[in-house]
Design a protein around this motif. Structure first.
Motif, PDB file in Angstrom:
ATOM      1  N   ILE A  20      10.533   2.253  -7.871  1.00  0.00           N
ATOM      2  CA  ILE A  20      10.142   0.988  -8.495  1.00  0.00           C
ATOM      3  C   ILE A  20       9.610   0.036  -7.428  1.00  0.00           C
ATOM      4  N   PHE A  21       8.468  -0.572  -7.709  1.00  0.00           N
ATOM      5  CA  PHE A  21       7.856  -1.521  -6.783  1.00  0.00           C
ATOM      6  C   PHE A  21       7.618  -2.847  -7.475  1.00  0.00           C
ATOM      7  N   THR A  22       7.835  -3.925  -6.724  1.00  0.00           N
ATOM      8  CA  THR A  22       7.575  -5.273  -7.198  1.00  0.00           C
ATOM      9  C   THR A  22       6.527  -5.895  -6.292  1.00  0.00           C
ATOM     10  N   ARG A  23       5.499  -6.468  -6.888  1.00  0.00           N
ATOM     11  CA  ARG A  23       4.465  -7.152  -6.112  1.00  0.00           C
ATOM     12  C   ARG A  23       4.943  -8.576  -5.808  1.00  0.00           C
ATOM     13  N   ILE A  24       5.030  -8.906  -4.526  1.00  0.00           N
ATOM     14  CA  ILE A  24       5.428 -10.262  -4.135  1.00  0.00           C
ATOM     15  C   ILE A  24       4.256 -11.000  -3.493  1.00  0.00           C
ATOM     16  N   HIS A  25       3.089 -10.425  -3.574  1.00  0.00           N
ATOM     17  CA  HIS A  25       1.854 -11.033  -3.083  1.00  0.00           C
ATOM     18  C   HIS A  25       0.799 -10.796  -4.153  1.00  0.00           C
ATOM     19  N   PRO A  26      -0.007 -11.800  -4.474  1.00  0.00           N
ATOM     20  CA  PRO A  26      -0.973 -11.657  -5.565  1.00  0.00           C
ATOM     21  C   PRO A  26      -2.034 -10.570  -5.331  1.00  0.00           C
ATOM     22  N   GLU A  27      -2.295 -10.212  -4.076  1.00  0.00           N
ATOM     23  CA  GLU A  27      -3.308  -9.203  -3.746  1.00  0.00           C
ATOM     24  C   GLU A  27      -2.714  -7.797  -3.588  1.00  0.00           C
ATOM     25  N   ALA A  28      -1.400  -7.651  -3.764  1.00  0.00           N
ATOM     26  CA  ALA A  28      -0.739  -6.362  -3.536  1.00  0.00           C
ATOM     27  C   ALA A  28      -1.210  -5.310  -4.536  1.00  0.00           C
ATOM     28  N   LYS A  29      -1.403  -4.096  -4.009  1.00  0.00           N
ATOM     29  CA  LYS A  29      -1.732  -2.939  -4.845  1.00  0.00           C
ATOM     30  C   LYS A  29      -0.524  -2.019  -4.866  1.00  0.00           C
ATOM     31  N   LEU A  30      -0.247  -1.433  -6.018  1.00  0.00           N
ATOM     32  CA  LEU A  30       0.823  -0.449  -6.083  1.00  0.00           C
ATOM     33  C   LEU A  30       0.436   0.774  -5.261  1.00  0.00           C
ATOM     34  N   PRO A  31       1.421   1.488  -4.685  1.00  0.00           N
ATOM     35  CA  PRO A  31       1.106   2.695  -3.928  1.00  0.00           C
ATOM     36  C   PRO A  31       0.413   3.727  -4.816  1.00  0.00           C
ATOM     37  N   THR A  32      -0.402   4.571  -4.207  1.00  0.00           N
ATOM     38  CA  THR A  32      -1.111   5.613  -4.947  1.00  0.00           C
ATOM     39  C   THR A  32      -0.941   6.955  -4.247  1.00  0.00           C
ATOM     40  N   TRP A  33      -1.049   8.018  -5.018  1.00  0.00           N
ATOM     41  CA  TRP A  33      -1.059   9.372  -4.475  1.00  0.00           C
ATOM     42  C   TRP A  33      -2.508   9.717  -4.154  1.00  0.00           C
ATOM     43  N   GLY A  34      -2.767  10.270  -2.960  1.00  0.00           N
ATOM     44  CA  GLY A  34      -4.125  10.667  -2.592  1.00  0.00           C
ATOM     45  C   GLY A  34      -4.624  11.844  -3.404  1.00  0.00           C
ATOM     46  N   THR A  35      -3.737  12.808  -3.659  1.00  0.00           N
ATOM     47  CA  THR A  35      -4.060  13.980  -4.471  1.00  0.00           C
ATOM     48  C   THR A  35      -2.845  14.320  -5.323  1.00  0.00           C
ATOM     49  N   VAL A  36      -3.015  15.273  -6.208  1.00  0.00           N
ATOM     50  CA  VAL A  36      -1.915  15.706  -7.086  1.00  0.00           C
ATOM     51  C   VAL A  36      -0.758  16.283  -6.268  1.00  0.00           C
ATOM     52  N   GLU A  37      -1.043  16.883  -5.126  1.00  0.00           N
ATOM     53  CA  GLU A  37       0.005  17.513  -4.317  1.00  0.00           C
ATOM     54  C   GLU A  37       0.360  16.729  -3.052  1.00  0.00           C
ATOM     55  N   SER A  38      -0.080  15.495  -2.948  1.00  0.00           N
ATOM     56  CA  SER A  38       0.269  14.668  -1.781  1.00  0.00           C
ATOM     57  C   SER A  38       1.776  14.467  -1.712  1.00  0.00           C
ATOM     58  N   VAL A  39       2.314  14.517  -0.511  1.00  0.00           N
ATOM     59  CA  VAL A  39       3.748  14.322  -0.309  1.00  0.00           C
ATOM     60  C   VAL A  39       4.087  12.838  -0.245  1.00  0.00           C
ATOM     61  N   GLY A  40       3.234  12.057   0.404  1.00  0.00           N
ATOM     62  CA  GLY A  40       3.490  10.626   0.532  1.00  0.00           C
ATOM     63  C   GLY A  40       2.525   9.814  -0.300  1.00  0.00           C
ATOM     64  N   PHE A  41       2.961   8.627  -0.707  1.00  0.00           N
ATOM     65  CA  PHE A  41       2.021   7.756  -1.401  1.00  0.00           C
ATOM     66  C   PHE A  41       1.530   6.673  -0.460  1.00  0.00           C
ATOM     67  N   ASP A  42       0.257   6.342  -0.624  1.00  0.00           N
ATOM     68  CA  ASP A  42      -0.438   5.432   0.285  1.00  0.00           C
ATOM     69  C   ASP A  42      -0.072   3.980   0.024  1.00  0.00           C
ATOM     70  N   LEU A  43       0.060   3.242   1.131  1.00  0.00           N
ATOM     71  CA  LEU A  43       0.309   1.800   1.079  1.00  0.00           C
ATOM     72  C   LEU A  43      -0.943   1.066   1.530  1.00  0.00           C
ATOM     73  N   TYR A  44      -1.223  -0.061   0.889  1.00  0.00           N
ATOM     74  CA  TYR A  44      -2.417  -0.857   1.157  1.00  0.00           C
ATOM     75  C   TYR A  44      -2.035  -2.174   1.829  1.00  0.00           C
ATOM     76  N   THR A  45      -2.908  -2.653   2.715  1.00  0.00           N
ATOM     77  CA  THR A  45      -2.690  -3.959   3.346  1.00  0.00           C
ATOM     78  C   THR A  45      -3.113  -5.070   2.381  1.00  0.00           C
ATOM     79  N   VAL A  46      -2.499  -6.229   2.509  1.00  0.00           N
ATOM     80  CA  VAL A  46      -2.860  -7.363   1.642  1.00  0.00           C
ATOM     81  C   VAL A  46      -3.678  -8.419   2.372  1.00  0.00           C
ATOM     82  N   GLU A  47      -3.960  -8.173   3.661  1.00  0.00           N
ATOM     83  CA  GLU A  47      -4.739  -9.133   4.433  1.00  0.00           C
ATOM     84  C   GLU A  47      -5.453  -8.413   5.566  1.00  0.00           C
ATOM     85  N   ASP A  48      -6.513  -9.035   6.075  1.00  0.00           N
ATOM     86  CA  ASP A  48      -7.185  -8.511   7.261  1.00  0.00           C
ATOM     87  C   ASP A  48      -6.218  -8.597   8.432  1.00  0.00           C
TER      88      ASP A  48
END
Length: 170
Positions: free
Chosen positions: A7-35
């Protein structure tokens, strides 16, 4: 096959939920919210804008995406692997990526035990790393957490000397 709910909660308005790169990816990707810019020798906590809660009996491990490491030699996680405990999930417990730019030619380290010293790194020169908002820098890997009972023993578990580091060959 599922493993419960992360479960993830967005605490920044620009936050993206983590995503899987592929169907068999082991880890889910995290995105930055700022430069972000990371100068030589600097450690920067990069914001994701997310608080996460792994399924019961699990924890998250944060690792640098392999493509980021290959394309940016000298950029590493400051603590190699970030372990995120299941109870690090309060209102302000944001998942952050601690990045270290090792492309400095020299850096100073201080500790109470050893005092202050300067160490030289031999690199291909100093480099600033720049990443735009929305960059996928790290991944979260879900791991099962084992919690054995801790017992004290008056004796070691083995007799004799084994030598330790590298004793069985390199």
């Amino acid at each position: 096959m599922g493993a419960g709910r992360a479960i993830f909660t967005r605490i920044h308005p620009e936050a993206k939920l983590p995503t899987w790169g592929t169907v068999e990816s082991v880890g889910f990707d995290l995105y930055t919210v700022e430069d972000v810019t990371i100068k030589p020798g600097e450690v920067v906590l990069v914001r994701t804008g997310l608080v996460g809660k792994p399924p019961i009996g699990c924890h998250f491990e944060l690792v640098l995406r392999s493509g980021v490491a290959v394309k940016n030699p000298g950029l590493v996680l400051a603590n190699s692997v970030g372990v995120i405990d299941p109870d690090y999930s309060g209102d302000t417990d944001e998942i952050k990526i601690a990045l270290l730019n090792t492309t400095c030619n020299a850096f100073e380290v201080a500790s109470e035990e050893f005092g202050k010293y300067t160490s030289k790194l031999y690199t291909n020169g100093e480099k600033h790393f720049h990443f735009k908002k929305g960059t996928r820098l790290a991944q979260l890997i879900l791991r099962e957490t084992l919690r054995p009972e801790i017992h004290e023993s008056k004796k070691t578990m083995r007799t004799g000397k084994r030598d330790g580091f590298g004793s069985t060959g390199v």
